[in-house]
Design an enzyme around this catalytic site. Structure first.
Site, PDB file in Angstrom:
ATOM      1  N   LEU A 218       0.857  -1.076   0.000  1.00 20.00           N
ATOM      2  CA  LEU A 218       0.021   0.033  -0.103  1.00 20.00           C
ATOM      3  C   LEU A 218       0.948   1.222  -0.253  1.00 20.00           C
ATOM      4  O   LEU A 218       1.700   1.240   0.831  1.00 20.00           O
ATOM      5  CB  LEU A 218      -0.939   0.009   1.239  1.00 20.00           C
ATOM      6  CG  LEU A 218      -1.891   1.171   1.265  1.00 20.00           C
ATOM      7  CD1 LEU A 218      -2.804   1.226   0.476  1.00 20.00           C
ATOM      8  CD2 LEU A 218      -2.551   1.148   2.612  1.00 20.00           C
ATOM      9  N   ASP A 219       0.683   2.167  -0.814  1.00 23.55           N
ATOM     10  CA  ASP A 219       1.235   3.395  -1.176  1.00 23.55           C
ATOM     11  C   ASP A 219       2.845   3.178  -1.199  1.00 23.55           C
ATOM     12  O   ASP A 219       3.475   4.169  -0.716  1.00 23.55           O
ATOM     13  CB  ASP A 219       1.060   4.388   0.178  1.00 23.55           C
ATOM     14  CG  ASP A 219      -0.343   4.558   0.200  1.00 23.55           C
ATOM     15  OD1 ASP A 219      -1.130   4.479  -1.009  1.00 23.55           O
ATOM     16  OD2 ASP A 219      -0.799   4.798   1.311  1.00 23.55           O
ATOM     17  N   GLU A 220       3.227   2.113  -1.794  1.00 28.45           N
ATOM     18  CA  GLU A 220       4.701   1.681  -1.861  1.00 28.45           C
ATOM     19  C   GLU A 220       5.199   1.396  -3.158  1.00 28.45           C
ATOM     20  O   GLU A 220       6.408   1.173  -3.385  1.00 28.45           O
ATOM     21  CB  GLU A 220       4.987   0.517  -0.882  1.00 28.45           C
ATOM     22  CG  GLU A 220       4.586   0.526   0.639  1.00 28.45           C
ATOM     23  CD  GLU A 220       6.017   1.086   1.255  1.00 28.45           C
ATOM     24  OE1 GLU A 220       7.149   0.926   0.798  1.00 28.45           O
ATOM     25  OE2 GLU A 220       5.566   1.709   2.297  1.00 28.45           O
TER      26      GLU A 220
END
Lengths: 275, 275, 275, 275
Positions: A218-220
């Site tokens: 996530l969000d990476e």
């Protein structure tokens, strides 16, 4: 004609590649090159004129490149995209306007929303809108419905234009490096929910937005572009959210332009952007 | 080893150049290339490893390039500079600090001031300071004294670090594309004297600074780099001047870094900057 | 409730004004104040809560202020505007989108174009579009037709969203400090036509846009806001024009937000902006 | 004369305060005001002319303010500071230069380094340098030695100009809201060690720096100011570190200017900055 290549680095790659261009009588209008020395990885983007047979060119390039080379020769005159949204209009409207005036660099095939609040603006631009609610459904069912809507169009990219649901690893794996998201913070600060509230609580003096490819962290995923704006103590969470929309719109627009112009290469979890 | 070349454009230049690199077993670490189509002009900068005999390399390059080619192969391990100042300290002090800590990319040979207020700070860093007053002298006499002080050192560049006298065409012609100036506005706005007063009177919402090569058109030489900062109604001329010093210092520092790294090519009245 | 005041400066003005607020039991949520010492001029903007009778408040304020005081008490819940365009869509589309989603801070009453290429996008948002061609007409006739179209709506402001005709002094005088223009350069650089070509020829390293009130000095009216973006040698005039549209859109949007929020006060040829 | 006040919010505070100014015949040159509604907290900064007796003024102000009011009336004509460093020169040198030319807004009393590499540059500016090594010592011993060096000077602020040791809660508690640090990332991204390596690994497209007051939560104190610069894939960790030094220097300089001008008020873990 745009040519993008990545492969392991070795001496003579640029000479080999540009010799092929010369043999095809292609003039190099611009050339961006990068060597990632820590990974021994070579990246190049060429804008050449006039044009040549893509298959023949690719074959010749393979002769001068290592076996692991990934070669893309401007595969389509224009990309096709499907946009996923929730309720916020700003990123979608910007995309619809550019699409309508043919300056997006891609064609919006359809918009999918888990609410229907943005159906009307799509209708005004004659863009198909699919209302697929997540409510009362298991996530696999919800995502299967989205997939079916998408797969009619065989898009090159999915654009998450403030789509506020987290997609499952299975869904993401179906569209590898094809999903572009706009996150409302300068990642890696404020990962997850409510970044503007987090920013307010922390008392930062700038807020930002990040466009990135979606992976299962996530969000990476690999970051395409980021921008910030200065803020001050006078702005509350509502003000930050409002100010943030401007930067979100700008950052997503910039990222799409870069991707649709074949300027973004991905290796591992990072991008090489030839701008 | 840095190689910079400019010449008229033709097909096959990059291939020809990079073939030469391959023959010398030079690995291309980075490559910047630009074609100015309106002038049919080709520019390239290569950073190659490990190293080779510069003369032999130049000879081979000449075989693959048009006759008008200008080739420079990283002529010196480090540039030598002389700095000209008047009374303001900010740009000079920044240069002296970087010089002292060996991060300037050049060696300050001497400082020349038409006032002596900056003599002490030079002395503290063991840098020779020449006080050459313009007062009570014809300009040719004044400039001849400066020239004599400069010519002891045979510098690669002269840096006008807030030198507030206009140099004569004769003087400028003696150092073609070797004089770098910092102008306290975002040129071409506010050419000439008192740009901060001009900015205040006009009520602009941003002020800037411009680093450029000096030619005989006042404030009209090739621009190396520019930056701005936002301002508002609350700043009077004194405040603007103070705020401006910060951006002047930053812009000149950036320009010097670009020039000393051989990243700036000049053609006619414009620069190509490979950063 | 927003209160904006300007008058000649004297001791005790803030005390006088805030005493009135206290007597009306108004809480000061935010307060911006500026004294232009060179003109001995006082400016203040107050955001107060909850609300009070505007006439009564104004009367009380007049007692504590000099005779020349200009007092505005948030005259309308929302401004009305008419937009003038030529052929470029980017600024208009941004305004139409914000208008449609009720985030503009004003209501678009109508759009007037001297070409009809933007009629369709207006129609899609149910905004009246008037095609008033300048061709084959004397300027007074052309402007009279525009005036008639405008005057149906009694707008608070006219927005020139890339309207490429120069308006006559008579026309401008009819709407004093009510006409907002977006100019495609960081004024005062590149006044007049083709600023992107001028920027390209000069070889600047940044381009900008300026939103300003229109007066009878071309491109010389009070500046509301300005922004720039960095550029480089690789961009030709077409690229600069394209990149510039992004900053034009952003700068005009920001200026309109400031004006519609009653944050911009004008004195002589300059603005005071309480942001 | 600068007056800064914070207290719980209530109706009539501005009127009360500005009435006092009027009674002392003080003209308000500038006024910044903020109400933090979520905490019901009032903040004000006044720049007034000419001047008045600070004690008398404070007494009068207390009559119109709540009991919890914190009032500061420009306590010193100029602040005194002690600077702590390790090995990197860029922030210290910038401070020393401004100090030498009397534009820092504070006087550098002494510099303390846990290495001696910066002793020479201090000596050149006649600023006392204390070499207090941390090696072979328990932290309390090391910190006690630093404290003794500091306490000779009774400074208003300690500036950590790239001081690379973490200070203990006891030490920090001795100088509450008096310690200013420069952190080499846009906090809260990349807290802790090696932020440039973290930034490189993550592939961000901008890096930044943060100046903040030190508290006992590492890198979590109230933020004074932050800035960023854009970066790209071509920069390795060394390049990022070098580029970052420029922004670190600029951010710390800006933060010190704000603090020394009494523009920064702290409440809980956030700042109100009247700039």
């Amino acid at each position: 004609m745009i040519i993008i290549i990545q492969c392991k680095d070795q001496v003579g790659l640029v000479a080999g590649i540009t010799n092929v261009m010369a043999r095809f009588a292609l003039n190099i209008v611009s050339l961006g090159e990068h060597v990632d020395k820590s990974n021994n990885r070579f990246f190049i983007r060429l804008n050449v004129e006039p044009t040549a047979d893509a298959n023949a060119l690719k074959q010749e390039l393979q002769h001068v490149l290592p076996d692991d080379a990934e070669i893309a020769i401007n595969p389509l005159p224009e990309k096709k995209i499907v946009v996923l949204v929730t309720k916020e209009y700003h990123c979608l409207a910007d995309i619809l306007i550019r699409n309508y005036f043919s300056t997006l660099g891609a064609q919006v095939q359809a918009v999918i929303g888990n609410y229907d609040v943005l159906a009307d603006v799509c209708r005004r631009f004659d863009v198909p809108f699919y209302h697929i609610s997540h409510e009362g459904k298991e996530k696999p069912v919800f995502e299967e419905e989205i997939k079916q809507a998408i797969d009619n169009y065989q898009p090159d990219y999915l654009v998450l234009a403030k789509f506020m649901r987290i997609l499952s690893p299975d869904f993401v794996a179906s569209y590898p490096l094809q999903i572009i998201n706009i996150h409302h913070s300068f990642l890696p600060a404020f990962i997850g929910a409510n970044p503007y509230r987090q920013a307010y609580e922390r008392g930062v003096k700038l807020i930002g937005a990040t466009a990135h490819f979606v992976t299962n962290q996530l969000d990476e995923g690999p970051i395409i572009t980021q921008q910030i704006i200065p803020i001050n103590h006078a702005l509350n969470v509502t003000d930050l959210t409002k100010a943030g929309k401007e930067i979100e719109t700008a950052v997503l627009a910039r990222a799409l332009q870069l991707v649709f112009d074949d300027r973004v290469l991905v290796f591992q979890n990072k991008t090489v952007v030839f701008d």
